[in-house]
Design an enzyme around this catalytic site. Sequence first.
Site, PDB file in Angstrom:
ATOM      1  N   SER A  40     -12.408   2.097  46.891  1.00  0.00           N
ATOM      2  CA  SER A  40     -12.609   3.549  46.933  1.00  0.00           C
ATOM      3  C   SER A  40     -13.611   3.967  45.868  1.00  0.00           C
ATOM      4  CB  SER A  40     -11.297   4.293  46.654  1.00  0.00           C
ATOM      5  OG  SER A  40     -10.258   3.746  47.390  1.00  0.00           O
ATOM      6  N   GLU A  72       1.360   2.773  40.415  1.00  0.00           N
ATOM      7  CA  GLU A  72       0.942   3.312  41.711  1.00  0.00           C
ATOM      8  C   GLU A  72       2.149   3.805  42.504  1.00  0.00           C
ATOM      9  OE1 GLU A  72      -1.708   1.941  45.552  1.00  0.00           O
ATOM     10  OE2 GLU A  72      -1.401   0.577  43.893  1.00  0.00           O
ATOM     11  N   SER A 129      -8.669  -6.047  46.890  1.00  0.00           N
ATOM     12  CA  SER A 129      -8.592  -6.627  48.240  1.00  0.00           C
ATOM     13  C   SER A 129      -9.890  -7.326  48.623  1.00  0.00           C
ATOM     14  CB  SER A 129      -8.330  -5.524  49.267  1.00  0.00           C
ATOM     15  OG  SER A 129      -7.099  -4.916  49.039  1.00  0.00           O
ATOM     16  N   GLN A 173     -11.694   0.144  42.362  1.00  0.00           N
ATOM     17  CA  GLN A 173     -10.794  -1.010  42.341  1.00  0.00           C
ATOM     18  C   GLN A 173     -11.338  -2.141  43.208  1.00  0.00           C
ATOM     19  OE1 GLN A 173      -6.968  -1.224  44.583  1.00  0.00           O
ATOM     20  NE2 GLN A 173      -6.034  -1.125  42.566  1.00  0.00           N
ATOM     21  N   GLY A 174     -11.512  -3.304  42.628  1.00  0.00           N
ATOM     22  CA  GLY A 174     -11.971  -4.482  43.369  1.00  0.00           C
ATOM     23  C   GLY A 174     -10.871  -5.516  43.449  1.00  0.00           C
TER      24      GLY A 174
END
Lengths: 384, 313
Positions: free
Chosen positions: A163, A246, A131, A128-129
Amino acid sequence: MDLRYTEEEEAFRTELRSWLAEVLPSVPPEPARDDWEGRRRWDTDWQHRLFDAGYAGINWPAEVGGRGASPTEQLIFLEETEKAHAPYVGVNFVGLLHAGPTLIAEASEEQKARHLPAILKGDQVWCQGFSEPGAGSDLASLRTRAVRDGDDYVISGQKIWTSFAQVADYCELLVRTSPDAPKHRGITWLILPMDSPGIEIRPLRTIAGSTEFSEVFLDEVRVPVANRVGPEDDGWRVAMVTFSFERGTAFVSEMLQTMELLRDLGRLVPETDASSRRELGRLRADLDALWALTKRNVSQAARTGVPGVGGSVFKLHYSETRNRLGDLAMRVLDRASLSLEDEHVGGRVHAISLGIAAGTSQIQRNIVAERILGLPKERSWTSS
Amino acid sequence: MDLELTSDERDLQEGVRKLCEGRFPMEVVRGLEASGGVDRGRWRELAEAGVFTLRLPESAGGVGLGLREGVLVFEELGRALVPGPLVASSLAAGVVDGEVVGSVERDGLVVESLGSLDALVVRDGSGLWAVDPSEVEGEAVARPLDPLTPLTRVESLPQGSQVGGADEAARWRVEGAALTAALQLGSAEATLDAAVAYAKERTQFDRPIGTFQAVKHILADMLVRVEVARAAVWAAGATLDQPDVGDPARAASAAKVLADEAALANGKAAIQVHGGMGFTWEVDAHLHLKRAWVLATQFGSAEHHCEALAAAL
């Protein structure tokens, strides 16, 4: 109000249990903490076995290859796999719980065909990109730029808290396409192949000593416009689809582990330590209530089709409870176990992340206050 | 598995809420101080609505429902701050005669609402004992903390006549804890609602105080306590009706611990959100907090239940 499972749900549980009992003995031992290639292989092998047995994408709709299980069956799946100590979702987390559900909701048929079956089989690992160093709680202020050049976007910027970046094939990437538009309106959601030229990955070491997070540097990385999910500048809305997933049942496995930690700690507290025993009992009440709250959230999801904001309530109380359990453990263990290898000590450190990751406790309180209690928004802050 | 309300359960809860809004509005509840918290006429209306006989079988003149419905009804009584020995009168239905029935542990130090009681059921290690309230000797506690719950200090209680064995007394403790927890849950919701309404309407620095995160976060924490307590109380109701899904004593203990905490912490927080006005007698929050302090001592304190939960771990 009924805590009994239906006959069909119990049948599902029985079938799953016997499958787990049959396959788990042949699962090889878990690789070392920082052996990321080994972990990828171990996690994706398990995912492939789930796929072959019909348990992959338990909550994904059947038409995209998922199990199409009800929210209650999903809960049973998480409960039984955790109790049997089956491998956790691991490096498949982003694909199965973030990127996949977003693609199901928003992607083109071609994009779905390219990615969804591969995620289900464990052939594609995602990261996941979202933040950035300057965009944490205020995620919509992200600045990684994507400039259109023919059939490509050319992307430069920096992502953080990514992550599994070191083993991922694809990244769900949020970029700024319209720098002059209001901040929520100039963001686009892209599929970034992680083997694209111009990507540099630097692992981050967490206070728990783990290395699952990385910083990702993007220097004029070219991504085809065809990799865009949803319209240009509509990426914020697309990303919000992911967030509602989520906050559904994301903590079930971890919470069941916490209940085991509590039982283990119970054996370490001396009968004569009345104040610790009371705190132990109080924590048991909290964890039992969180389990009931999970069932309520699942019941609501089963009725409405979407997980509600109950996830924020759960996360706030789970985070607080887990931190209190950790404090009790440190007090009870005293000098006997000052090592991150001890699951209570490692768990104490891990608990700190719960009030920060996936929306800090302060942001969660804003969400609860504004979306559930209907309190007025403060200036430009928005939780939508 | 469904931990949401069925339409019947929703209707029942709304019905009791309407009854309370109509017959126990806050000005009426405050006025009950003069009659020691219990007004026979209004008590009888609760009885006629089935509040006390909810769980008696229909063949015995009851409504034939379970504790799942019981906790929903008591949640509403707690929200409305209805005074009097509600839990004991419900447990005593079909066990002893009388409309207003109290109950206390034999070493309980004080008896609640003694002047209003038709019967008193004393609980001890060997069972349940019916005691004639007129034979109880004691001294009225001056300025009782909850003005709607008069207290009598007692040195010792008459033995009374046995109406149940040790198992029955144990069942009363578990069911009493669950129903008292439901009262506390309702109170925690009432103080949350009052604090949220005030935060939206009270203006300082030219904006509603609910705009400020410092206030928002107090209110968010109040909601978390309500939702956590609600999950525990509803789960306790379901578990007591269906012991095959879990351990009733464990579920009731968890409910009492968390609902006590929710009522006490929300009562205090509601006073804080109301600021100076919150410290006046005229804002209702203190009445909820004081009732919560009294209920926290009934059917097992949080400390008692925490120890029980740890012992059974």
